[in-house]
Design an enzyme around this catalytic site. Structure first.
Site, PDB file in Angstrom:
ATOM      1  N   ARG A 160       0.821  -1.211   0.000  1.00 14.16           N
ATOM      2  CA  ARG A 160       0.000   0.000   0.000  1.00 14.16           C
ATOM      3  C   ARG A 160       0.855   1.260   0.000  1.00 14.16           C
ATOM      4  NH1 ARG A 160      -3.077   2.041  -2.645  1.00 14.16           N
ATOM      5  NH2 ARG A 160      -4.061  -0.001  -2.671  1.00 14.16           N
ATOM      6  N   LYS A 193       2.152  24.519  -4.092  1.00 14.60           N
ATOM      7  CA  LYS A 193       0.896  23.943  -3.593  1.00 14.60           C
ATOM      8  C   LYS A 193       0.969  22.417  -3.656  1.00 14.60           C
ATOM      9  CE  LYS A 193      -1.653  28.049  -5.054  1.00 14.60           C
ATOM     10  NZ  LYS A 193      -2.633  28.633  -5.992  1.00 14.60           N
ATOM     11  N   LYS A 225       5.564  38.557  -4.102  1.00 18.01           N
ATOM     12  CA  LYS A 225       4.146  38.401  -4.396  1.00 18.01           C
ATOM     13  C   LYS A 225       3.343  39.581  -3.846  1.00 18.01           C
ATOM     14  CE  LYS A 225       2.309  34.303  -4.336  1.00 18.01           C
ATOM     15  NZ  LYS A 225       2.067  34.148  -5.779  1.00 18.01           N
ATOM     16  N   ASP A 285      -0.050  37.828 -13.429  1.00 13.04           N
ATOM     17  CA  ASP A 285      -1.034  37.093 -12.635  1.00 13.04           C
ATOM     18  C   ASP A 285      -2.465  37.479 -13.012  1.00 13.04           C
ATOM     19  OD1 ASP A 285      -1.658  35.235 -10.552  1.00 13.04           O
ATOM     20  OD2 ASP A 285      -2.220  36.933  -9.294  1.00 13.04           O
TER      21      ASP A 285
END
Length: 369
Positions: A160, A193, A225, A285
Site C-alpha cells: 500500500r 501547492k 508576491k 497574474d
C-alpha cells in the site's frame, strides 16, 4: 514516453548492513521498530547502494534538507503502527514466498517506480523487483509493467505504501504530460501547492511528466508576491529592498516579481531601466480572463508580453486548465504555472496482485482492466 531512455531492471538483493546504514528485519516480523540511526540526505543521495539516483532516467530535484528516506520510513511506520500487519501475521506463513505483479488499471504516465523500489528495500532488502517500464513511460489499462518476488509478508506490508506513492506521482505526471504538450512552446511549471511533507515527491513527478520545477521552497528563489508588495509599500520599494538584501549578503539567485496590472509592469520596467537589478522574471497574474461561454480572453496577457519585450522572462498564472493552457501558451509567454498539477491531483489507478488472472477477470467485469 516522456524521456527516451533505455529500459532498466532493478534487482534488490539481500545485503548486510555496512557502516552506519542499518537495515532491520522486515516490518511485518516486528512489533516495534528498533532504534535506528537516521541519516539526513539530499535528494541526490541514497542509502541503498543498489538504487542510484544518478542512474535514473529522470532524477529527483535537489533539496538541501529533504529526507526522502525519512519520508518513506514515516509512511511505512504510520501503516505498521506498533503491532505490524496483524492480518499478515494471522494469515500468511512466515516463510512463504510469492510473486506479485503491478497492473495499470487506466491509461497514463507511470511515475514513482524508483520510489517504490526504495519502499520495498526499506521493508525487506531481500525482495527482488523487476520492471518492463520506467518512470515517464506511457501505460495502458490492463498492462502489467513490473513484478516483485520474495517473502509474502514483506510484499503485502510494502504494497500500500509503494502504491500510494506511485499512484499519486503517476497522477501528477499524467496531468503534467497533458498540460506540457498543450502549453508548448511555453514551459509548464508547478507551484508550492504540494501535499505537506511530499514537496520533493510531487515536484519529482512533475519532472517525470515532462514539466519543469518552479522554486523548490522559500529558500532558493526570491518571489515577490502581492502581500510582499503591499507590506513594502509598493512594487518599486519591494524590488529595491530585494536588490539591497542580495547585495549586502553577496547572494546570487533568481528573482521574480508578481504583477497584476499594466501599471505595475511599467513600474517594474522603469525601475529596471534605471537601476542594476537581480530581477529575472515577471509573473503576469490573472491576466487570463474567463468568458461566460467557457473560453478565455488572453488579450491582456498578450499585451503584457509585448510590453516586456523579452527584457525579462515571463510567467502566466491564474485560470490555467487543460482547456485553456494551449491558448495561453500561444501568447508568447515563457512559462505557465499551475497549482492544479499537485493540489488537485487525481491518482492513477494501479494495483499489485499475486493472482493476476483473477484480478484481470474482476477488472474486466468492473471495466477497470
Amino acid at each position: 514516453m516522456v524521456m527516451g531512455c533505455a529500459s532498466r531492471c532493478f534487482s534488490l538483493q539481500n545485503s548486510a548492513a555496512t557502516g552506519s546504514i542499518l537495515h532491520p528485519p522486515p516490518l511485518c516480523y516486528r512489533l516495534r521498530s528498533p532504534v535506528r540511526k537516521i541519516i539526513r540526505m539530499s535528494a541526490t543521495q541514497t542509502e541503498n547502494p543498489r538504487i542510484s539516483f544518478e542512474s535514473l532516467p529522470i532524477k529527483p530535484p535537489s533539496h538541501p534538507t529533504y529526507d526522502l528516506w525519512g519520508v518513506i520510513k514515516s509512511a511505512i511506520t504510520e501503516d505498521a503502527g506498533d503491532r505490524g500487519d496483524v492480518t499478515c501475521l494471522a494469515t500468511i506463513p512466515a516463510d512463504m514466498e510469492v510473486e506479485a505483479h503491478f497492473l495499470a488499471k487506466e491509461n497514463g504516465i507511470i511515475a514513482g517506480i524508483a520510489l517504490a523500489e526504495m519502499v520495498f528495500y526499506e521493508v525487506d532488502p531481500s525482495l527482488k523487483v523487476e520492471w518492463s517500464q520506467k518512470d515517464g513511460d506511457s501505460v495502458h489499462k490492463g498492462l502489467g509493467f513490473g513484478k516483485v518476488y520474495g517473502r509474502a509478508h514483506s510484499i503485502v506490508v510494502a504494497e500500500r505504501v509503494a502504491l500510494n506513492f506511485m499512484q499519486r506521482m503517476s497522477g501528477v505526471a499524467t496531468l503534467t504530460k497533458a498540460m506540457a504538450d498543450l502549453a508548448s512552446p511555453a514551459c509548464i511549471l508547478e507551484t508550492r501547492k504540494t501535499a505537506p511533507g511530499l514537496r520533493l515527491v510531487d515536484k519529482w513527478a512533475v519532472l517525470i511528466g515532462g514539466g519543469r520545477n518552479h522554486r523548490m521552497g522559500l529558500f532558493d528563489m526570491v518571489m515577490i508576491k502581492d502581500n510582499h508588495i503591499s507590506i513594502a509599500g509598493g512594487i518599486t520599494n519591494a524590488l529595491k529592498s530585494v536588490d539591497l538584501y542580495l547585495e549586502q549578503r553577496n547572494l546570487q539567485m533568481e528573482v521574480e516579481v508578481e504583477t497584476r496590472t499594466f501599471e505595475e509592469i511599467e513600474k517594474v520596467l522603469e525601475y529596471a531601466s534605471q537601476t542594476k537589478t537581480s530581477l529575472t522574471r515577471i509573473m503576469l497574474d490573472n491576466m487570463v480572463v474567463p468568458l461566460p461561454n467557457g473560453d478565455v480572453d488572453v488579450s491582456m496577457l498578450e499585451q503584457a508580453v509585448k510590453l516586456i519585450d523579452r527584457r525579462f522572462e515571463t510567467e502566466a498564472s491564474g485560470n490555467v486548465t487543460l482547456e485553456t493552457v494551449h491558448k495561453i501558451g500561444q501568447t508568447g509567454v515563457d512559462f505557465i504555472s499551475s497549482g492544479a498539477l499537485t493540489h488537485s491531483v487525481k491518482a492513477l489507478d494501479i494495483s499489485l496482485k499475486i493472482d493476476t488472472e483473477l484480478a484481470l477477470q474482476v477488472g474486466r467485469r468492473t471495466k477497470r482492466a
